[in-house]
Enzyme design. Structure first.
Site, short mmCIF file in Angstrom:
data_model
loop_
_atom_site.label_atom_id
_atom_site.label_comp_id
_atom_site.label_asym_id
_atom_site.label_seq_id
_atom_site.Cartn_x
_atom_site.Cartn_y
_atom_site.Cartn_z
N LYS A 19 0.66 -1.38 0.08
CA LYS A 19 -0.02 -0.10 -0.07
C LYS A 19 0.59 1.18 -0.08
CE LYS A 19 -1.26 0.00 4.94
NZ LYS A 19 -0.16 -0.88 5.17
N ARG A 57 -5.14 2.90 12.57
CA ARG A 57 -4.94 1.62 12.74
C ARG A 57 -5.82 1.03 13.32
NH1 ARG A 57 0.61 0.15 11.24
NH2 ARG A 57 1.88 2.09 11.44
N ARG A 116 16.52 -10.76 5.98
CA ARG A 116 16.54 -10.11 7.14
C ARG A 116 15.61 -10.41 8.08
NH1 ARG A 116 16.50 -3.96 4.67
NH2 ARG A 116 14.88 -5.00 3.77
#
Ligand SMILES: [Zn+2]
Length: 213
Positions: A13, A88, A160
Site C-alpha cells: 500500500k 490503525r 533480514r
C-alpha cells in the site's frame, strides 16, 4: 481527494500511496514520517511522543491523532492527501472522523489493498538485503545477477529478521486483530473500495485509478 490506505503490512500500500500522490499532486502522509519529523523538529507533540518511545511504550492515540491532524492542516493538504499507516484501530478511526467532521471535512475513499496472508509471507520471504551496503533484492521480482551476491558491492545477501516468516506472521496477526476491523468500519460508512493487491503493481494502480475516477 482525501484517501486512507488499508491493507496488511507487506500488501504494497505504501507503493500505491506514492503513485496516487504523484498522479493527483497530493502528499503521501506516512505515520512513521510524521513521527520522525515531529521528533526531529522537537515539536511539543514530538517531545511527548519521544517520552513514551524512549520508555518502550506505545505512543497514546491522542498524541498520534494530534500529529496527524496537525499534518493534514498544512497548506500542501488543501487539495487532499493519502494517509498511510493511520488509522490503525477503530478508536483512532472514530477520533479522526470526529475531528474531520468538526472541521466540515471527510475522508472520500478508504482503499483496501487486499492480499492474502500466504502471498505476503511468500513475498517477504523472497526479500534479500546486502549485509554491507543495504541494497535490496527479491529472489523472484528483482534477483541479483549472481545468486546470493550483491550486484553493487559483491557482499553476501541475507534474509533480514524482519522479513522472516515467523516475524511476518506475528505482524499479520496484530493486523488481523487491530487493523482489519477497519475494513468493516469503512464499509459501513460507505467509503470502502477494495482492490486485488495480488495483481501486478501497474494493474493494482489501474484498478485504484478506476475507483478514484
Ligand atoms: Zn551490497
Amino acid at each position: 481527494m482525501k484517501i486512507i490506505m488499508l491493507g496488511a503490512p507487506g500488501a504494497g500500500k505504501g507503493t500505491q500511496a506514492d503513485r496516487i500522490a504523484a498522479k493527483h499532486g497530493i502528499p503521501h502522509i506516512a505515520t512513521g514520517d510524521i513521527f520522525r519529523s515531529n521528533i526531529k523538529e522537537g515539536t511539543e507533540l514530538g517531545q511527548q511522543a519521544k517520552k513514551y518511545m524512549d520508555q518502550g511504550l506505545l505512543v497514546p492515540d491522542e498524541v498520534t491523532i494530534n500529529m496527524v491532524l496537525d499534518r493534514i492542516q498544512k497548506d500542501d493538504c488543501k487539495d487532499g492527501y493519502v494517509l498511510d499507516g493511520f488509522p490503525r484501530t477503530i478508536p483512532q478511526a472514530e477520533s479522526l472522523g470526529k475531528a474531520l467532521q468538526e472541521r466540515g471535512q471527510k475522508i472520500d475513499f478508504a482503499l483496501n489493498v487486499d492480499v492474502p496472508d500466504e502471498n505476503i509471507v511468500k513475498r517477504m520471504g523472497g526479500r534479500r538485503a546486502c549485509i554491507n551496503c543495504g541494497a535490496t533484492y527479491h529472489t523472484q521480482f528483482a534477483p541479483p545477477k549472481k545468486d546470493g551476491i550483491c550486484d553493487k558491492c559483491g557482499s553476501e545477501l541475507v534474509l533480514r529478521d524482519d522479513d522472516k516468516p515467523e516475524t511476518v506472521q506475528k505482524r499479520l496477526s496484530v493486523y488481523h486483530e487491530q487493523t482489519k476491523p477497519l475494513i468493516g468500519y469503512y464499509e459501513q460508512i460507505g467509503i470502502l473500495a477494495t482492490v486485488d493487491g495480488t495483481q501486478e503493481m501497474d494493474q493494482v494502480f489501474n484498478s485504484i485509478e478506476t475507483i478514484l475516477g
